[in-house]
Design an enzyme around this catalytic site. Structure first.
Site, PDB file in Angstrom:
ATOM      1  N   ASN A 163      34.043  37.721  38.765  1.00  0.00           N
ATOM      2  CA  ASN A 163      34.249  36.427  39.417  1.00  0.00           C
ATOM      3  C   ASN A 163      33.185  35.392  39.085  1.00  0.00           C
ATOM      4  O   ASN A 163      33.392  34.208  39.304  1.00  0.00           O
ATOM      5  CB  ASN A 163      34.309  36.615  40.943  1.00  0.00           C
ATOM      6  CG  ASN A 163      33.139  37.394  41.492  1.00  0.00           C
ATOM      7  OD1 ASN A 163      32.880  38.520  41.072  1.00  0.00           O
ATOM      8  ND2 ASN A 163      32.406  36.800  42.408  1.00  0.00           N
ATOM      9  N   GLN A 191      40.331  38.345  40.650  1.00  0.00           N
ATOM     10  CA  GLN A 191      40.244  37.239  39.682  1.00  0.00           C
ATOM     11  C   GLN A 191      41.123  37.481  38.453  1.00  0.00           C
ATOM     12  O   GLN A 191      41.140  36.662  37.539  1.00  0.00           O
ATOM     13  CB  GLN A 191      38.790  37.026  39.243  1.00  0.00           C
ATOM     14  CG  GLN A 191      37.844  36.655  40.370  1.00  0.00           C
ATOM     15  CD  GLN A 191      38.087  35.264  40.953  1.00  0.00           C
ATOM     16  OE1 GLN A 191      38.762  34.421  40.362  1.00  0.00           O
ATOM     17  NE2 GLN A 191      37.533  35.008  42.125  1.00  0.00           N
ATOM     18  N   SER A 211      43.858  39.113  46.604  1.00  0.00           N
ATOM     19  CA  SER A 211      43.648  38.161  47.692  1.00  0.00           C
ATOM     20  C   SER A 211      44.594  36.979  47.514  1.00  0.00           C
ATOM     21  O   SER A 211      44.665  36.394  46.432  1.00  0.00           O
ATOM     22  CB  SER A 211      42.202  37.670  47.650  1.00  0.00           C
ATOM     23  OG  SER A 211      41.977  36.748  48.677  1.00  0.00           O
ATOM     24  N   CYS A 340      30.509  33.435  48.128  1.00  0.00           N
ATOM     25  CA  CYS A 340      29.918  34.182  49.245  1.00  0.00           C
ATOM     26  C   CYS A 340      28.406  34.083  49.239  1.00  0.00           C
ATOM     27  O   CYS A 340      27.767  34.147  50.269  1.00  0.00           O
ATOM     28  CB  CYS A 340      30.301  35.654  49.176  1.00  0.00           C
ATOM     29  SG  CYS A 340      32.006  35.881  48.784  1.00  0.00           S
TER      30      CYS A 340
HETATM   31  N1  PLP Z   1      36.621  40.338  45.041  1.00  0.00           N
HETATM   32  C1  PLP Z   1      36.447  39.315  44.199  1.00  0.00           C
HETATM   33  C2  PLP Z   1      36.301  39.588  42.731  1.00  0.00           C
HETATM   34  C3  PLP Z   1      36.399  38.008  44.680  1.00  0.00           C
HETATM   35  O1  PLP Z   1      36.215  36.990  43.829  1.00  0.00           O
HETATM   36  C4  PLP Z   1      36.516  37.800  46.081  1.00  0.00           C
HETATM   37  C5  PLP Z   1      36.383  36.441  46.648  1.00  0.00           C
HETATM   38  O2  PLP Z   1      35.421  35.760  46.434  1.00  0.00           O
HETATM   39  C6  PLP Z   1      36.712  38.906  46.923  1.00  0.00           C
HETATM   40  C7  PLP Z   1      36.755  40.158  46.367  1.00  0.00           C
HETATM   41  C8  PLP Z   1      36.870  38.750  48.414  1.00  0.00           C
HETATM   42  O3  PLP Z   1      38.148  38.239  48.720  1.00  0.00           O
HETATM   43  P1  PLP Z   1      38.530  37.708  50.164  1.00  0.00           P
HETATM   44  O4  PLP Z   1      37.978  36.328  50.259  1.00  0.00           O
HETATM   45  O5  PLP Z   1      40.032  37.733  50.197  1.00  0.00           O
HETATM   46  O6  PLP Z   1      37.960  38.651  51.169  1.00  0.00           O
END
Ligand code: PLP
Length: 390
Positions: A163, A191, A211, A340
């Site tokens: 990501n 992603q 997601s 995040c």
């Molecule tokens: N995994 C990846 C690679 C992501 O980019 C994200 C979001 O930033 C997530 C997991 C988490 O997803 P969610 O926002 O649906 O909890």
């Protein structure tokens, strides 16, 4: 001032077809389809049928062989946590019944925090966790995965597309290595969906996380694909919804939106990837000539070993937050790596794993494209970026 949004790896605006699909569920009053999908009466059955329709459509779009391989969750963070903890515990129980021990899990160092932070939870549960080495692009080779695995490895988790820098992993080969050594394979495909061709059946994975909000769907909804007969201990327990795999009253409106978004993203994937790859290549070309810019990964023109929608560079001598805020004042939204950890001044764990020096990593900026991106947005970003980094 026009708002220019180039942070689609963090989240996306809703797709028009998603809004249409969810509209009936947003009405007030008893005539709206507001039911609990587990109620026996007609209002409940109406919700149940919408839920099962969404499940079948999602299963088809991601390449699952059966609708009941789709478990709806509150997002990819929950799907990742459920997969890592639920599959590790499921495997341990399966092996215990055969009188064998199994307590080792392998992941990559470039995983999203939703997977990475499961390592400490797994350790508290008595598992050992190892990390497979990656190259300077963040890619884990089948050989380095094999080297990280042990006799007692029960589970491997390696993401499909990173990501922060867009590295595409060879998911099919990694899954094969895991299986050859008797372990299950989970992939965080957040992603990848809608950006590269992605089919859980063809790739041969046991579990995958998705997601909705990364592909034009609502926030707070996701999918855990769990192949039939995969050992799994439910992460959320309670009323036994989702065939006992994920308790909690289903968010029918969100799930309907999630299915519409996933179908739309998969249908549009090839066309979007062609468009985005041109933007990506053009943007890298123009960024590379700016003296203060240091590209994090070496993306060649037309390169399919990197996702088409992500451009990541470091700006020398300027912290991410400063660049982001300066661009925001000019109406342009981008990010400094993962959304995040955007509030954090610590350099990203992904760039550390890539071997990028700490002072350079602090200048990371990520531009990411989506359904509503236009060339004019990228041009506007570039001229604002040149101004703020001059
Ligand atoms: N995994 C990846 C690679 C992501 O980019 C994200 C979001 O930033 C997530 C997991 C988490 O997803 P969610 O926002 O649906 O909890």
């Amino acid at each position: 001032m026009e708002r220019i949004y180039l942070d689609n790896a963090a989240t996306t605006p809703l797709s028009a077809c998603v809004v249409e699909a969810m509209r009936p569920y947003m009405q007030a009053g008893v005539e709206a389809p507001f039911g609990n999908a587990n109620s026996v009466h007609s209002v409940g059955r109406e919700a149940f049928s919408a839920l099962e329709d969404a499940r079948a459509r999602t299963a088809r779009a991601i390449g699952a062989s059966r609708p009941d391989e789709v478990v709806f969750t509150s997002g990819a963070t929950e799907a990742d946590n459920a997969a890592l903890l639920g599959m590790a515990l499921g495997q341990r129980e399966r092996l215990r019944l055969k009188g064998r021990a199994g307590g080792h899990v392998v992941m990559s160092r470039v995983e999203h925090d939703a997977v990475l932070h499961c390592a400490s939870a797994l350790k508290r549960l008595g598992f050992e966790v190892s990390f497979a080495d990656n190259d300077s692009s963040g890619r884990v080779s089948p050989e380095s995965l094999a080297a990280a695995m042990r006799e007692d490895t029960v589970l491997v988790s390696v993401m499909a597309v990173n990501n922060e820098v867009g590295t595409v992993m060879d998911t099919a080969s990694l899954a094969r290595v895991a299986h050859e050594r008797g372990a299950l394979f989970h992939v965080d495909a957040v992603q990848a969906l809608g950006k590269i061709a992605f089919d859980v059946g063809a790739l041969g994975v046991d579990a995958a996380s998705f997601s909705a909000h990364k592909v034009g769907g609502p926030k707070g909804v996701g999918v855990l694909y769990l192949k039939t007969r995969t050992p799994f201990e439910p992460f959320l327990v309670g009323g036994g919804q989702e065939r006992g795999l994920r308790s909690g009253t289903q968010n029918v409106a969100g799930i309907v939106g999630c299915a519409a978004a996933i179908e739309h993203a998969v249908r549009e994937q090839a066309a979007f990837a062609d468009r985005a790859r041109c933007w990506r290549d053009g943007l890298y070309e123009r960024l590379r000539v700016i003296p203060s810019v240091h590209p994090v990964v070496d993306v060649a023109c037309g390169d399919e070993s990197f996702a088409p929608h992500i451009v990541s560079v470091c700006v020398r001598g300027m912290e991410s937050q400063t660049t982001i805020l300066q661009l925001d004042m000019r109406g342009i939204c981008i990010s400094g790596g993962s959304a995040c950890s955007s509030g954090s001044l610590e350099p990203s764990h992904v760039l550390s794993a890539l071997g990028v020096a700490r002072n350079l990593a602090q200048g990371l900026v990520r531009v990411s494209f989506g359904e509503y991106t236009e060339q004019a947005h990228i041009d506007a970003f570039l001229s604002a970026f040149e101004e703020v980094t001059a």
